[in-house]
Design an enzyme around this catalytic site. Structure first.
Site, PDB file in Angstrom:
ATOM      1  N   GLU A  89     -23.531  20.499 -28.725  1.00 16.53           N
ATOM      2  CA  GLU A  89     -22.757  21.705 -29.645  1.00 16.53           C
ATOM      3  C   GLU A  89     -24.131  22.552 -30.213  1.00 16.53           C
ATOM      4  O   GLU A  89     -25.028  22.352 -30.294  1.00 16.53           O
ATOM      5  CB  GLU A  89     -22.260  21.065 -30.763  1.00 16.53           C
ATOM      6  CG  GLU A  89     -21.371  19.817 -30.829  1.00 16.53           C
ATOM      7  CD  GLU A  89     -20.692  19.286 -31.753  1.00 16.53           C
ATOM      8  OE1 GLU A  89     -20.998  19.866 -33.240  1.00 16.53           O
ATOM      9  OE2 GLU A  89     -20.049  18.280 -32.104  1.00 16.53           O
ATOM     10  N   GLU A 102     -21.947  12.535 -34.004  1.00 18.42           N
ATOM     11  CA  GLU A 102     -23.203  12.434 -35.082  1.00 18.42           C
ATOM     12  C   GLU A 102     -23.087  11.435 -35.938  1.00 18.42           C
ATOM     13  O   GLU A 102     -22.500  11.396 -37.242  1.00 18.42           O
ATOM     14  CB  GLU A 102     -22.894  13.874 -35.945  1.00 18.42           C
ATOM     15  CG  GLU A 102     -23.121  15.200 -34.880  1.00 18.42           C
ATOM     16  CD  GLU A 102     -22.482  16.145 -35.722  1.00 18.42           C
ATOM     17  OE1 GLU A 102     -22.940  17.441 -35.167  1.00 18.42           O
ATOM     18  OE2 GLU A 102     -22.006  16.450 -36.881  1.00 18.42           O
TER      19      GLU A 102
END
Length: 559
Positions: A289, A178
């Site tokens: 995720e 991320e």
């Protein structure tokens, strides 16, 4: 002639010859089935420490050292792919060289996955992310960061790619996790032109570097993520395809805000619609995720607070993503903490829901739970009033209704009636002086003269619910005791297992063996020693402000 050669060649030569026959990225995503993240393990980190062993690094966020039995369990449960997040910065010298011991450990875990016939994705994880305290992630989605760190980033991926160049198509590389801009902006960069340009530059560098190492890396399927792994339509749209080879996969992450079954359905439908319009029309996609919990705008786990909605949403999500050819990797739950050492599922029904939604049945798969094991917990108290959780934790919002539960039974190795007591947290009861929630509390002494205590809840004292139950130390001196069993007693007299974990002021180890069995296998794990709070870069936080943190191996948000 080619087929004959493949039959007689050595294992290493076969791998190289088959490089030209690597399955496409689309086929890889399809063949992965249902995936899972080995989270808070090789991605754990603590910028304030220098590791002397890989085990210290791997366990610094409270998870145990990973054993091959855990991955075998996931395979036998029906999972076909494991994402192994890895943080590298603490294992690199000033020249960017990765420590040999860490690279070896990464390889060991990868082999655990591959040897069980599953796909494996490895990445560069918390080298990206939000800045906290005195730590600043070294990979930022900005042109200045890219220019400064391009050589180091490419050097890291060259080392990883060289180490694994002879692995077959079951191993995939993921460029970064991320990645945020210099202002730690989530979802979309503050400077969209510069932020998206940087993400695409990192993705291109990653692909070019890996391909240049040769071997099977020439055709290996590679994964690139949207800015901050965002699921916004704009972040998807701005992610460029770094090459036109059929061996690139797009990735994003998604955490829920369901509220109800209809809300969950709409949210999932909107996500998939955006994926189809902005990513899937250019390359295959995985949701790397997702989970039943959310950390924003509040820390909420639907599995604990509204399991009906959680299981409905997971069933619908897996069915719809499979229908569209989108891959999925559940984030970290299912088997967590001490359960991984058994190994066992602490959310077996959730694991079964995912597999049944994908395959239509769980026939032939196995889902061991802690009840299949005999576990003895050794708790060492180091502070007066230290607490061991028998149910719940500091983050839990789930409650036991006193119309359904009436008490707790605990079996110890000795009579500790003068040294330990049960503390029960009930309904909210205003605020403490620091502004935190205050709860009604019941203190229950253990039964004197016995190592087993069956204790009743007092609704007059607690109110209507129980939020958490602890075994609390009375003495100020060090004390060690063994917990042989801890059960919650329902109003109908039946019992269900508690969930033992560290509260504060103590540490826990465990010894477990399957039951029944004539030959006991002992597994030991060292839990975290207190309720320490870490930021996403592993720094210990004394007075955390707003942000996302790790406590007892779980993410949560402080507003």
């Amino acid at each position: 002639m080619k087929k004959i050669l493949l039959l007689v060649c050595s294992a290493m030569l076969c791998t190289s010859l088959q490089a030209v026959d690597f399955e496409t990225a689309k086929d890889a995503v399809k063949n992965m089935g249902v995936g899972w993240n080995l989270g808070n393990t090789l991605d754990a980190n603590d910028a304030t420490k220098t590791w002397t062993t890989t085990a210290q690094h791997e366990t610094c966020w409270g998870q145990p050292v990973t054993k091959p039995e855990l991955l075998k369990m996931m395979k036998e449960a029906g999972f076909g792919a494991i994402r192994v997040p890895i943080t590298w910065y603490q294992e690199m010298d000033t020249n960017g060289k990765v420590n040999d011991a860490w690279m070896k450990r990464v390889k060991e875990v990868v082999d655990y996955v591959i040897d069980n016939g599953m796909y494996c994705i490895i990445n560069v994880h918390h080298d990206t992310g939000a800045d906290e305290g005195n730590y600043k992630s070294w990979l930022k989605a900005s042109s200045s960061s890219y220019d400064k760190n391009k050589a180091k980033y490419e050097g890291l991926w060259k080392q990883i790619a060289e180490k694994f160049k002879d692995y077959d198509q079951k191993l995939l590389f993921e460029a970064y996790n991320e990645m945020l801009d210099e202002k730690n902006t989530w979802n979309e960069p503050a400077d969209k032109t510069d932020g998206y340009k940087a993400i695409n530059s990192y993705a291109k560098s990653f692909v070019t570097t890996v391909r240049a190492t040769g071997g099977n890396n020439k055709n290996r399927n590679l994964v690139v993520n949207t800015y901050s792994a965002s699921s916004t339509a704009e972040a998807m749209k701005q992610l460029e395809l770094p090459e036109e080879t059929g061996h690139i996969i797009f990735q994003l992450h998604s955490y829920p805000n369901w509220k109800s079954e209809s809300n969950a359905k709409n949210e999932i439908d909107n996500l998939i619609s955006n994926i189809k319009s902005n990513l899937l029309n250019r390359a295959p996609v995985i949701v790397g995720e997702y989970a039943t919990f959310t950390t924003w705008p509040a820390n909420l786990d639907y599995y604990a607070t509204d399991r009906k909605v959680a299981l409905y949403a997971m069933d619908y999500f897996i069915k719809k993503t499979k229908e569209e050819g989108i891959g999925t990797f559940y984030w970290m739950g299912l088997s967590d903490g001490v359960n991984r050492t058994l190994p066992a599922f602490h959310q077996a029904d959730l694991a079964q829901t995912l597999i049944k939604a994908y395959y239509g049945s769980t026939d032939g798969y196995k889902y061991p739970t802690p009840d299949d094991f005999q576990t003895v917990y050794t708790v060492s108290y180091n502070s007066q009033w230290g607490e061991l959780f028998l149910y719940g934790d500091w983050n839990s919002s789930a409650t036991l209704k006193l119309t359904e539960y009436k008490g707790v039974r605990i079996e110890l190795d000795n009579d500790y009636s003068s040294k330990l007591q049960i503390k029960v947290y009930g309904d909210k009861d205003g605020k403490n002086t620091d502004g935190s929630d205050k709860f009604k509390e019941q203190y229950i002494p253990l039964t004197a003269g016995s190592n087993t205590s069956t204790l009743d809840f007092d609704a007059t004292t607690l109110g209507s619910t129980v939020l958490r139950i602890t075994l609390q130390a009375l003495e100020g001196t060090a004390l060690t005791a063994k917990v042989n069993d801890a059960k919650l007693i329902k109003t109908d007299g039946s019992e269900v297992s508690g969930a033992i974990s560290v509260g504060w002021g103590c540490s826990v180890t465990s010894e477990s063996s399957p039951k029944p069995t004539a030959i006991q296998r002992i597994h030991a794990n060292q839990s975290v020693t207190d309720n320490t709070i870490y930021n996403l870069h592993g720094q210990r936080m004394q007075n955390p402000q707003k942000g996302i943190y790790i406590r007892n191996g779980k993410k949560y948000v402080m507003k």
